[in-house]
Scaffold this active site. Structure first.
Site, PDB file in Angstrom:
ATOM      1  N   TYR A   1      -3.804  14.657  -2.071  1.00 29.82           N
ATOM      2  CA  TYR A   1      -4.300  13.781  -1.026  1.00 29.82           C
ATOM      3  C   TYR A   1      -5.360  14.412  -0.373  1.00 29.82           C
ATOM      4  O   TYR A   1      -5.145  14.960   0.659  1.00 29.82           O
ATOM      5  CB  TYR A   1      -2.980  13.691  -0.220  1.00 29.82           C
TER       6      TYR A   1
ATOM      7  N   HIS B   1       0.750  -1.160  -0.004  1.00 30.69           N
ATOM      8  CA  HIS B   1      -0.084  -0.066   0.059  1.00 30.69           C
ATOM      9  C   HIS B   1       0.991   1.176  -0.091  1.00 30.69           C
ATOM     10  O   HIS B   1       0.766   2.282  -0.725  1.00 30.69           O
ATOM     11  CB  HIS B   1      -1.076   0.022   1.294  1.00 30.69           C
ATOM     12  N   GLU B   2       1.946   1.330   0.957  1.00 28.06           N
ATOM     13  CA  GLU B   2       2.904   2.438   0.948  1.00 28.06           C
ATOM     14  C   GLU B   2       3.546   2.752  -0.320  1.00 28.06           C
ATOM     15  O   GLU B   2       3.513   3.783  -0.684  1.00 28.06           O
ATOM     16  CB  GLU B   2       3.619   2.489   2.227  1.00 28.06           C
TER      17      GLU B   2
ATOM     18  N   HIS C   1       1.836   4.062  -3.115  1.00 21.66           N
ATOM     19  CA  HIS C   1       1.567   5.671  -2.873  1.00 21.66           C
ATOM     20  C   HIS C   1       2.582   6.182  -3.967  1.00 21.66           C
ATOM     21  O   HIS C   1       2.505   7.301  -4.430  1.00 21.66           O
ATOM     22  CB  HIS C   1       1.714   6.192  -1.668  1.00 21.66           C
TER      23      HIS C   1
ATOM     24  N   HIS D   1      -9.147   8.023   4.067  1.00 21.54           N
ATOM     25  CA  HIS D   1      -9.157   6.920   4.598  1.00 21.54           C
ATOM     26  C   HIS D   1     -10.543   6.333   4.466  1.00 21.54           C
ATOM     27  O   HIS D   1     -10.808   5.198   5.067  1.00 21.54           O
ATOM     28  CB  HIS D   1      -8.355   6.698   5.617  1.00 21.54           C
TER      29      HIS D   1
ATOM     30  N   GLU E   1      -5.871   6.934  -2.045  1.00 21.16           N
ATOM     31  CA  GLU E   1      -5.954   5.957  -0.883  1.00 21.16           C
ATOM     32  C   GLU E   1      -6.338   4.391  -1.568  1.00 21.16           C
ATOM     33  O   GLU E   1      -5.753   3.489  -1.368  1.00 21.16           O
ATOM     34  CB  GLU E   1      -6.561   5.971   0.259  1.00 21.16           C
TER      35      GLU E   1
ATOM     36  N   ASP F   1      -9.294  13.821   8.400  1.00 24.81           N
ATOM     37  CA  ASP F   1      -8.777  12.861   7.321  1.00 24.81           C
ATOM     38  C   ASP F   1      -8.632  13.339   6.142  1.00 24.81           C
ATOM     39  O   ASP F   1      -8.730  12.775   4.799  1.00 24.81           O
ATOM     40  CB  ASP F   1      -9.741  11.602   7.669  1.00 24.81           C
TER      41      ASP F   1
HETATM   42 ZN   LIG Z   1      -2.284   5.527   2.558  1.00 24.02          ZN
END
Ligand SMILES: [Zn+2]
Lengths: 113, 384
Positions: B191, B176-177, B180, B278, B200, B273
């Protein structure tokens, strides 16, 4: 002294952590409560701007902490955006999150504090 | 105006990289030559895309060929020893034996699995598509509850042990990271609000696919959870998110309840957020799950390819919303697989989460039959 912490960011949105959580200094061991008070002082919390740090571009999942401290009729809120590199501010955040965690552990049935 | 020459980046689908590589190693010299040409063309097309959308094939500039051919997995893992001061100590370089530090091993393997996924499935050479070395820093800070990609490196905390385990524990979180980084390179997508939720979601999609490939799972066998195993036993919850059933991953005294919607009617408007990145990512996440489960088989073969093609489309705008992205995925499906099952599955999936892509709203590119993977096209009857 009254302290509240609110956490946002990281790998997901957790409503429970994003809501302000109180750190009850009276529930902490006296020396930890005292250390925390000193951290607030050393950080000159009441003189800090409302936002410390800037979200670096291209850094999703970065975390943000919002700290509110109330003492002697004063009340101040500061949002910290990671990374927080200034050592005294860093220490303050570490101490507050540590205290909040200890408090949470203590409140959990069957878990030693 | 959309026209076929703007579709440049799917040409690499002619040969999946694992096949191409095997030919490059074992094939006849003529086969090898052809494969090398294909692989370098992909990167050339990519350079073209970066140069702007009006470029035509006549202005192709070929980049050096040699760097396009070999995969270039270069990992270095650093131990920060619970400080936040970079760079710490390098503890494992590419090709070295595992140490007895589990976080180092998981980071090293996770970077490798993610790299291999993007290379094998999409022919993408690292985060930037250009062989960028991968660096991961483990044991960041004290009780640090996060993992992140900071634009050039991966950073992993150990977790506080109270709510979270170490952040290297989940392959899909690592992927996931890193994803990005891919989105940042391809999009970017801001974002914030819907663009941020799409950002995301891209990370969850690729995070989940990397794990599914590692486990050799087909869409119906996968759990579609993100971050399973990250919570300690103190937490009432199975994972950070569920792509299949958004909003059901956790319900805990401390963390609260999983806030993700799975349909536009439950879209959350908030300033928190970053405008719910998210939170509302549950909607495009579920759309992807629906496409993958409708099409069946390995989710990366068709659904994943469509999403990857979409994020690389030149129509991607940094502030784009769900509907615009949905349109692009429908176009990608048509472009890659022709009109039919895939396009319908994508359109229906978005409709099921409350996003309607009108037929007239999509400018259909002429179907370029040559760009699809041979394995999925073999034996298929032509469709009207
Ligand atoms: Zn993320």
């Amino acid at each position: 002294m009254h302290i509240e912490i609110k956490r946002e960011g990281g790998p997901a949105y957790f409503p429970g952590l994003a809501r302000p959580r109180e750190v009850d200094l009276t529930s902490l061991p006296p020396e930890q409560a005292e250390a925390l008070r000193q951290c607030v002082q050393a950080a000159r919390f009441f003189e800090l701007p409302p936002v410390v740090g800037a979200l670096p571009p291209g850094a999703p999942d970065a975390r943000r902490f919002t700290l509110t401290v109330e003492e002697g009729g004063r009340r101040h809120t500061v949002q910290f955006i990671e990374p927080v590199e200034e050592p005294r501010l860093h220490e303050l955040l570490e101490q507050v999150t540590k205290a909040e965690r200890a408090q949470r552990r203590g409140a959990r049935p069957g878990t030693p504090g | 105006m959309f026209h076929p020459t703007r579709h440049r980046h799917s040409i690499h689908c002619i040969l999946p990289p694992y096949l191409a590589r095997s030919i490059a190693q074992n094939g006849t010299s003529e086969q090898r030559e052809r494969v090398l040409r294909t692989l370098s063309t992909d990167s050339t097309f990519r350079a073209l895309r970066l140069a702007g959308s009006r470029t035509t094939p006549s202005t192709l500039v070929t980049r050096p060929r040699a760097m396009m051919v070999e995969s270039a997995l270069h990992r270095t893992i650093f131990d920060l020893k619970n400080s936040e001061a970079f760079p710490g100590t390098p503890v494992r370089f590419e090709g070295q034996e595992a140490t007895d530090d589990i976080a180092v091993t998981e980071a090293y393997d996770g970077l490798g699995d993610t790299y291999n996924f993007f290379w094998e499935i999409f022919g993408r050479n690292s985060i930037d598509g250009d062989g960028m070395p991968l660096q991961a820093f483990v044991h960041y800070g004290n009780n640090y509850d996060n993992a992140f990609w900071d634009g050039r490196r991966m950073v992993f905390g150990d977790g506080d042990g109270d709510l979270f385990n170490r952040f290297t524990i989940c392959l899909d979180v690592i992927a996931h990271e890193l994803a990005h980084g891919v989105t940042e390179d391809e999009g970017p997508l801001w974002y914030f609000r819907q663009a941020g939720a799409l950002n995301e979601s891209m990370s969850d999609v690729f995070g989940s696919l990397v794990r599914q490939m590692k486990l050799n799972q087909k869409a119906d066998a996968a759990d579609w959870l993100i971050g399973k195993g990250l919570f300690t036993d103190n937490v009432e919850g199975v994972a950070l998110r569920s792509m299949k059933n958004p909003g059901t991953a956790f319900d805990d005294d401390v963390l609260g309840k999983d806030p993700q919607p799975g349909h536009m009617k439950d879209y959350v408007r908030t300033w928190e957020d970053n405008g719910g990145v998210h939170i509302n990512s549950g909607i495009p996440n579920r759309a992807f799950y629906l496409v993958a489960s409708h099409l069946g088989g390995y989710a990366w073969e068709r659904a994943g390819r469509i999403w990857y093609d979409a994020i690389r489309d030149s129509l991607i705008k940094p502030d784009m919303g769900f509907l615009d992205f949905a349109r692009i995925t429908v176009m990608s499906a048509t472009r890659l697989f022709g009109p039919g099952e895939e396009e319908d599955a994508v359109r229906e999936a978005w409709e099921q989460v409350g996003i309607r892509v009108a037929r007239s709203g999509v400018r259909m590119p002429a179907f370029v039959g040559a760009v699809t993977q041979p394995s999925t096209q073999a034996g298929r009857a032509p469709r009207a």
